[in-house]
Design a protein around this motif. Structure first.
Motif, short mmCIF file in Angstrom:
data_model
loop_
_atom_site.label_atom_id
_atom_site.label_comp_id
_atom_site.label_asym_id
_atom_site.label_seq_id
_atom_site.Cartn_x
_atom_site.Cartn_y
_atom_site.Cartn_z
N LEU A 253 0.85 -1.19 0.00
CA LEU A 253 0.00 0.00 0.00
C LEU A 253 0.89 1.24 0.00
O LEU A 253 1.77 1.38 0.85
N ALA A 255 0.49 4.70 1.03
CA ALA A 255 -0.48 5.46 1.81
C ALA A 255 -0.47 6.92 1.39
O ALA A 255 0.47 7.41 0.74
N TRP A 258 2.65 9.11 2.15
CA TRP A 258 3.99 8.72 1.68
C TRP A 258 4.42 9.63 0.53
O TRP A 258 3.74 9.70 -0.50
N HIS A 289 -3.00 5.18 -2.86
CA HIS A 289 -3.95 6.23 -2.51
C HIS A 289 -4.08 7.17 -3.72
O HIS A 289 -3.08 7.55 -4.34
N ASP A 388 -6.59 5.24 2.93
CA ASP A 388 -5.72 4.22 3.52
C ASP A 388 -6.54 3.08 4.09
O ASP A 388 -6.14 1.91 4.01
N VAL A 406 3.50 -1.70 3.83
CA VAL A 406 2.74 -0.45 3.95
C VAL A 406 3.74 0.70 3.95
O VAL A 406 4.53 0.86 4.89
N THR A 408 4.27 4.07 4.72
CA THR A 408 3.72 5.15 5.52
C THR A 408 4.75 5.57 6.55
O THR A 408 5.62 4.78 6.92
N LEU A 413 -0.99 4.42 11.65
CA LEU A 413 -1.37 3.56 10.53
C LEU A 413 -0.55 2.26 10.54
O LEU A 413 -1.08 1.19 10.23
#
Length: 474
Positions: A253, A255, A258, A289, A388, A406, A408, A413
């Motif tokens: 992911l 986010a 980022w 995202h 997210d 992830v 981030t 998160l």
């Protein structure tokens, strides 16, 4: 003829097994497959060795593991060239695998030295005054380790090293496509002063494995490979201790917070394709995202297109072939299916022999096989998410649960992902492909059960046994 190893001794048979290079089908080497009689000899020897192996002093187990590690390092280029030849992974990644395998055995040596047990006071209850418990873990018995083709040295190491560390004999069954690397490791081990029967390395055809899996003298089965095969093993021997590492469809992911998109694009491009995608944690699904999608997409495509594809023996090659043409044809079919279902190819999507071009798809529905199943090829699917929260939900919408990444910097998160995602590991700030060989590694759902990582596997190979001392002045 390269020998295999029955109870630590070299052996051959007339059932020849030829290994060819996945890139150009050139001859790599020839070995043979163990006969039923040789398999029986190996199992009987492992059963006989169980007692002496469990009684080995920690210094001897650790010393053997240290010696294996040192010999792998000394013959590192030989191992790397052989891995590239029979597996097809680029030489740079083969060298990385050799270094990791040497580290796995070194770490196992350290774990063997501190594998001591736990003391428990029992006088917390008045009725147990003067009692003390010592809880130690004892080997369950000989281990059957079934290894895959994609890491023919380090995933064998992750079965052998914990077994030696706890004093359990092990029979290794390497993948039919890549037996030679395991046989070279067997040659190294054969030069050590280990109890007779402590190890065997047996090339055995897959269709003859049912009897070996079911043999009651092998109470532990450690399998790394495909989900359907793992499910059959678990169903066949419910009374045994079975550990399964069955792969996944790893997701990352990007986010909304980022901002280092160049780093994320480079890491995802590299680790979607680093073993031609033939890694259980190769990046397959990428959720971005929407706030980052427009800037991230061209960076990712450019990073993928910058990878050098070609002969894995070339030092410059980043992406080599998949294991065989049948696998390449399947991957090509899955890409075509994704396009038929509405997906769009941003780059790649072609095949030449066993080499599949690194491929980025977008607009692919979640039920397409490139999303729902494990591609095990150089293919990733890019999908936008509105938040997210939606990204975490999309990651978790999978039959698999091995690892997730992830990107981030938000600590809240990161912890939310760790709590919510049904996976074996969450990697924050990087791809799901990161693995340190000492950490617990494995998954949930369709990704299997049990954990690799030296200490975790040592726990799987053993069971607790309690010693209670009475009349102790505490």
């Amino acid at each position: 003829m390269i020998p295999f190893h029955v109870a630590g001794r070299p052996a051959t048979s007339s059932d020849f097994l030829t290994v060819r290079h996945p890139f150009d089908t050139s001859l790599v080497g020839e070995t043979s497959q163990a006969t039923a009689e040789q398999v029986e000899e190996a199992v009987a020897a492992a059963a006989t060795a169980a007692g002496p192996a469990a009684a080995l002093p920690a210094a001897e187990r650790a010393g053997a593991l240290d010696e294996i590690s040192a010999r792998i390092r000394r013959r590192g280029e030989e191992f790397a060239a052989l891995i590239t030849a029979e597996n097809g992974k680029p030489l740079k990644w083969a060298r990385a695998e050799v270094a990791r395998a040497a580290g796995t055995f070194r770490w196992a040596a350290e774990e063997a030295r501190r594998f001591s047990g736990e003391l428990q006071r029992l006088d917390t209850d008045p009725a147990a005054a003067g009692r003390l418990a010592l809880v130690r873990r004892m080997p369950r018995g000989p281990v059957l380790g079934i290894a895959p083709f994609n890491f023919p040295l380090n995933l064998v190491a992750h079965k052998v090293a914990p077994a030696l560390a706890v004093g359990a004999p092990i029979i290794v069954k390497p993948a039919p496509a890549t037996p030679l690397t395991a046989l070279l490791l067997g040659e190294i081990m054969s030069r050590l002063d280990l109890p007779a029967g402590m190890f065997s390395v047996l090339p055995v055809p897959n269709e003859r494995m049912a009897g070996l899996v079911a043999d009651p003298r092998l109470p532990v089965v450690s399998f790394t490979g495909s989900g359907p095969v793992g499910a059959r093993i678990r169903a066949a021997v419910p009374h045994k201790h079975v550990t399964l590492e069955l792969g996944g469809n790893a997701a990352a992911l990007i986010a909304g917070d980022w901002d280092d998109l160049d780093y994320a694009a480079q890491r995802i491009a590299t680790f979607s394709n680093y073993q031609a995608g033939q890694s259980c944690v190769a990046v397959q699904r990428v959720f971005v995202h929407r706030a980052r999608l427009g800037a991230f997409t061209p960076k990712l495509v450019a990073a993928v297109e910058a990878l050098t594809v070609g002969d894995p023996r070339d030092e410059a090659t980043d992406v080599g072939p998949v294991i065989d043409e049948r696998a390449a044809e399947r991957i090509e079919e899955w890409i075509a299916e994704a396009v038929t279902k509405g997906g769009r190819v941003l780059t790649g999507g072609t095949r030449r022999g066993t080499t599949v071009a690194p491929t980025v798809l977008t607009g692919v529905p979640a039920d397409a096989r490139v999303c729902a199943e494990e591609v095990f090829g150089p293919v990733l699917v890019l999908t936008p998410v509105d938040s997210d929260e939606a990204g975490l939900a999309a990651i978790d919408d999978s039959a698999f649960g091995l690892q997730a990444g992830v990107f981030t910097r938000r600590i809240d998160l990161a912890f939310e992902a760790h709590r919510r995602l049904h996976v074996g590991g969450v990697i924050v700030g990087d791809v799901p492909s990161f693995r340190a060989d000492q950490m617990p590694y494995g998954g949930v759902k369709g990704s299997g059960s049990g954990r690799e990582g030296v200490a975790s596997a040592m726990a799987d190979y053993t069971e607790p046994r309690v010693l209670v001392l009475t009349g102790v002045a505490l």
